[in-house]
Write a protein that holds these residues in place. Structure first.
Motif, PDB file in Angstrom:
ATOM      1  N   LEU A 238       0.829  -1.205   0.000  1.00 56.09           N
ATOM      2  CA  LEU A 238       0.000   0.000   0.000  1.00 56.09           C
ATOM      3  C   LEU A 238       0.864   1.255   0.000  1.00 56.09           C
ATOM      4  O   LEU A 238       0.544   2.240  -0.682  1.00 56.09           O
ATOM      5  CB  LEU A 238      -0.925   0.011   1.215  1.00 56.09           C
ATOM      6  CG  LEU A 238      -1.980  -1.097   1.324  1.00 56.09           C
ATOM      7  CD1 LEU A 238      -2.959  -0.781   2.448  1.00 56.09           C
ATOM      8  CD2 LEU A 238      -2.715  -1.300   0.008  1.00 56.09           C
ATOM      9  N   THR A 239       1.949   1.220   0.748  1.00 55.23           N
ATOM     10  CA  THR A 239       2.871   2.361   0.763  1.00 55.23           C
ATOM     11  C   THR A 239       3.488   2.570  -0.614  1.00 55.23           C
ATOM     12  O   THR A 239       3.642   3.706  -1.084  1.00 55.23           O
ATOM     13  CB  THR A 239       3.972   2.129   1.811  1.00 55.23           C
ATOM     14  OG1 THR A 239       3.363   1.922   3.091  1.00 55.23           O
ATOM     15  CG2 THR A 239       4.917   3.317   1.886  1.00 55.23           C
ATOM     16  N   TYR A 240       3.832   1.469  -1.267  1.00 50.10           N
ATOM     17  CA  TYR A 240       4.366   1.546  -2.633  1.00 50.10           C
ATOM     18  C   TYR A 240       3.324   2.146  -3.585  1.00 50.10           C
ATOM     19  O   TYR A 240       3.641   3.007  -4.420  1.00 50.10           O
ATOM     20  CB  TYR A 240       4.774   0.153  -3.100  1.00 50.10           C
ATOM     21  CG  TYR A 240       4.907   0.011  -4.591  1.00 50.10           C
ATOM     22  CD1 TYR A 240       6.014   0.530  -5.260  1.00 50.10           C
ATOM     23  CD2 TYR A 240       3.928  -0.645  -5.344  1.00 50.10           C
ATOM     24  CE1 TYR A 240       6.133   0.413  -6.646  1.00 50.10           C
ATOM     25  CE2 TYR A 240       4.037  -0.770  -6.708  1.00 50.10           C
ATOM     26  CZ  TYR A 240       5.138  -0.236  -7.352  1.00 50.10           C
ATOM     27  OH  TYR A 240       5.257  -0.351  -8.711  1.00 50.10           O
ATOM     28  N   CYS A 241       2.070   1.719  -3.461  1.00 54.16           N
ATOM     29  CA  CYS A 241       1.009   2.259  -4.314  1.00 54.16           C
ATOM     30  C   CYS A 241       0.806   3.745  -4.069  1.00 54.16           C
ATOM     31  O   CYS A 241       0.532   4.509  -5.008  1.00 54.16           O
ATOM     32  CB  CYS A 241      -0.293   1.498  -4.073  1.00 54.16           C
ATOM     33  SG  CYS A 241      -0.285  -0.207  -4.663  1.00 54.16           S
ATOM     34  N   ARG A 242       0.948   4.151  -2.817  1.00 56.59           N
ATOM     35  CA  ARG A 242       0.826   5.586  -2.493  1.00 56.59           C
ATOM     36  C   ARG A 242       1.924   6.379  -3.184  1.00 56.59           C
ATOM     37  O   ARG A 242       1.665   7.456  -3.744  1.00 56.59           O
ATOM     38  CB  ARG A 242       0.902   5.773  -0.970  1.00 56.59           C
ATOM     39  CG  ARG A 242       0.908   7.234  -0.528  1.00 56.59           C
ATOM     40  CD  ARG A 242      -0.395   7.913  -0.837  1.00 56.59           C
ATOM     41  NE  ARG A 242      -0.346   9.359  -0.572  1.00 56.59           N
ATOM     42  CZ  ARG A 242      -0.093  10.280  -1.471  1.00 56.59           C
ATOM     43  NH1 ARG A 242       0.149   9.942  -2.738  1.00 56.59           N
ATOM     44  NH2 ARG A 242      -0.084  11.554  -1.151  1.00 56.59           N
ATOM     45  N   ARG A 243       3.136   5.888  -3.167  1.00 58.61           N
ATOM     46  CA  ARG A 243       4.235   6.580  -3.861  1.00 58.61           C
ATOM     47  C   ARG A 243       3.981   6.632  -5.364  1.00 58.61           C
ATOM     48  O   ARG A 243       4.266   7.639  -6.019  1.00 58.61           O
ATOM     49  CB  ARG A 243       5.557   5.879  -3.567  1.00 58.61           C
ATOM     50  CG  ARG A 243       6.045   6.004  -2.132  1.00 58.61           C
ATOM     51  CD  ARG A 243       7.529   5.663  -2.031  1.00 58.61           C
ATOM     52  NE  ARG A 243       7.797   4.330  -2.532  1.00 58.61           N
ATOM     53  CZ  ARG A 243       7.835   3.237  -1.766  1.00 58.61           C
ATOM     54  NH1 ARG A 243       7.580   3.320  -0.465  1.00 58.61           N
ATOM     55  NH2 ARG A 243       8.101   2.053  -2.297  1.00 58.61           N
ATOM     56  N   ARG A 244       3.447   5.568  -5.901  1.00 57.87           N
ATOM     57  CA  ARG A 244       3.181   5.525  -7.334  1.00 57.87           C
ATOM     58  C   ARG A 244       2.101   6.531  -7.731  1.00 57.87           C
ATOM     59  O   ARG A 244       2.214   7.199  -8.767  1.00 57.87           O
ATOM     60  CB  ARG A 244       2.763   4.104  -7.722  1.00 57.87           C
ATOM     61  CG  ARG A 244       2.634   3.871  -9.210  1.00 57.87           C
ATOM     62  CD  ARG A 244       2.422   2.406  -9.509  1.00 57.87           C
ATOM     63  NE  ARG A 244       1.223   1.887  -8.843  1.00 57.87           N
ATOM     64  CZ  ARG A 244       0.834   0.621  -8.913  1.00 57.87           C
ATOM     65  NH1 ARG A 244       1.579  -0.249  -9.559  1.00 57.87           N
ATOM     66  NH2 ARG A 244      -0.267   0.224  -8.308  1.00 57.87           N
ATOM     67  N   LEU A 245       1.072   6.637  -6.923  1.00 59.41           N
ATOM     68  CA  LEU A 245       0.031   7.621  -7.203  1.00 59.41           C
ATOM     69  C   LEU A 245       0.584   9.042  -7.117  1.00 59.41           C
ATOM     70  O   LEU A 245       0.235   9.908  -7.926  1.00 59.41           O
ATOM     71  CB  LEU A 245      -1.131   7.447  -6.220  1.00 59.41           C
ATOM     72  CG  LEU A 245      -2.027   6.226  -6.435  1.00 59.41           C
ATOM     73  CD1 LEU A 245      -2.974   6.044  -5.252  1.00 59.41           C
ATOM     74  CD2 LEU A 245      -2.811   6.356  -7.734  1.00 59.41           C
TER      75      LEU A 245
END
Length: 283
Positions: A238-245
């Motif tokens: 989820l943290t990775y997805c947040r960075r990607r967004l």
């Protein structure tokens, strides 16, 4: 000479990568590990066999199929998943397919040298067209883009609907097959994320249904079950997805086109919603 080479390459691999990850799938049957790692690895196929034991995507997919039922591996590559399923006793037989001439011939060559070649049918065909209606219980599609996966499933929905389970691992755009299956009313059974060689891979499984449902933009992007952050690796994802967004928003902010600004606002809202979930789980 071949036996000596088998031992040498195995020892070198273990010294370089360690034993734990390689033997982890066999903790419940420790006696099986050396037989698989050494007895079944010959000079020509040792690399593929070793990869079948350590690829976390294969492990995750093997845990998502219907145990004891026939399986189809669409886009089988070197046939690692079929061999792994048969070696573990998870499937009685497997259909392995490839579309291009070169990949099909390579798959045949690798599978023919395996101890399970008599239980693996290697076929050439585009998507699901190499399968008969209801021929297998589980269809596995891994390593393709989400757009291509959705196209394969959509191409002959009558055929797709004849299988009891789909296990999908899209490399890109997972929202596309999620959206298709939600529109078709197929319920999500399981959703997992694994990390291999510094990269996250998402897998999800569905079964036939006829009650369409809607998913939010964030559920389509990240995954409805993964948003629950049930363990540490899911929280890291989820943290990775947040960075990607956030990166998408930064890129779109450079554009002056109205449609890109609309996308930026959409991603900003998704990012804030995801950040709240992460903060709630971290606290």
């Amino acid at each position: 000479m071949k036996q000596v080479m088998t031992w040498l390459v195995t020892i070198i691999y273990l010294l370089k990568n360690g034993c734990d990850e390689m033997l982890e799938p066999y903790n419940s049957v420790d006696w099986l590990a050396p037989r698989f790692c050494l007895g079944y690895i010959n000079y020509n196929t040792w690399k593929g066999a070793l990869m079948a034991t350590i690829d976390q995507r294969l492990l995750a997919a093997s845990r998502m199929i219907i145990p004891g039922g026939a399986v189809a591996d669409i886009g089988t590559d070197h046939g690692q998943l079929p061999c792994f399923l048969l070696e573990k006793g998870l499937a009685p037989q497997v259909v392995a397919t490839e579309w291009g001439d070169g990949p099909y011939q390579r798959a045949r060559e690798h599978i023919e040298t395996s101890p399970w070649s008599d239980r693996i049918a290697v076929r050439q065909g585009n998507g699901l067209e190499a399968l008969a209606w209801g021929e297998v219980h589980t269809v596995v599609i891994m390593g393709m883009g989400g757009d291509l996966m959705a196209e394969i499933l959509r191409r002959d929905w009558h055929l797709t609907s004849s299988f009891a389970r789909l296990v999908l691992q899209p490399m890109t755009r997972p929202a596309v097959p999620r959206l298709l299956l939600a529109a078709k009313g197929w319920p999500l059974i399981d959703e997992r994320v694994v990390r291999s060689r510094g990269r996250f891979f998402v897998l999800f499984s569905y079964q036939p249904g006829d009650r369409p449902y809607r998913l939010s933009a964030l559920e389509l992007e990240v995954g409805p079950q993964l948003l629950q952050a049930r363990d540490s690796i899911e929280l890291e994802y989820l943290t990775y997805c947040r960075r990607r967004l956030k990166a998408r928003c930064q890129n779109l902010s450079l554009s002056k086109q109205p449609q890109n600004q609309s996308k930026r606002l959409k991603y900003e809202l998704m990012g804030r919603e995801l950040e709240e979930i992460i903060d709630g789980k971290s606290g």
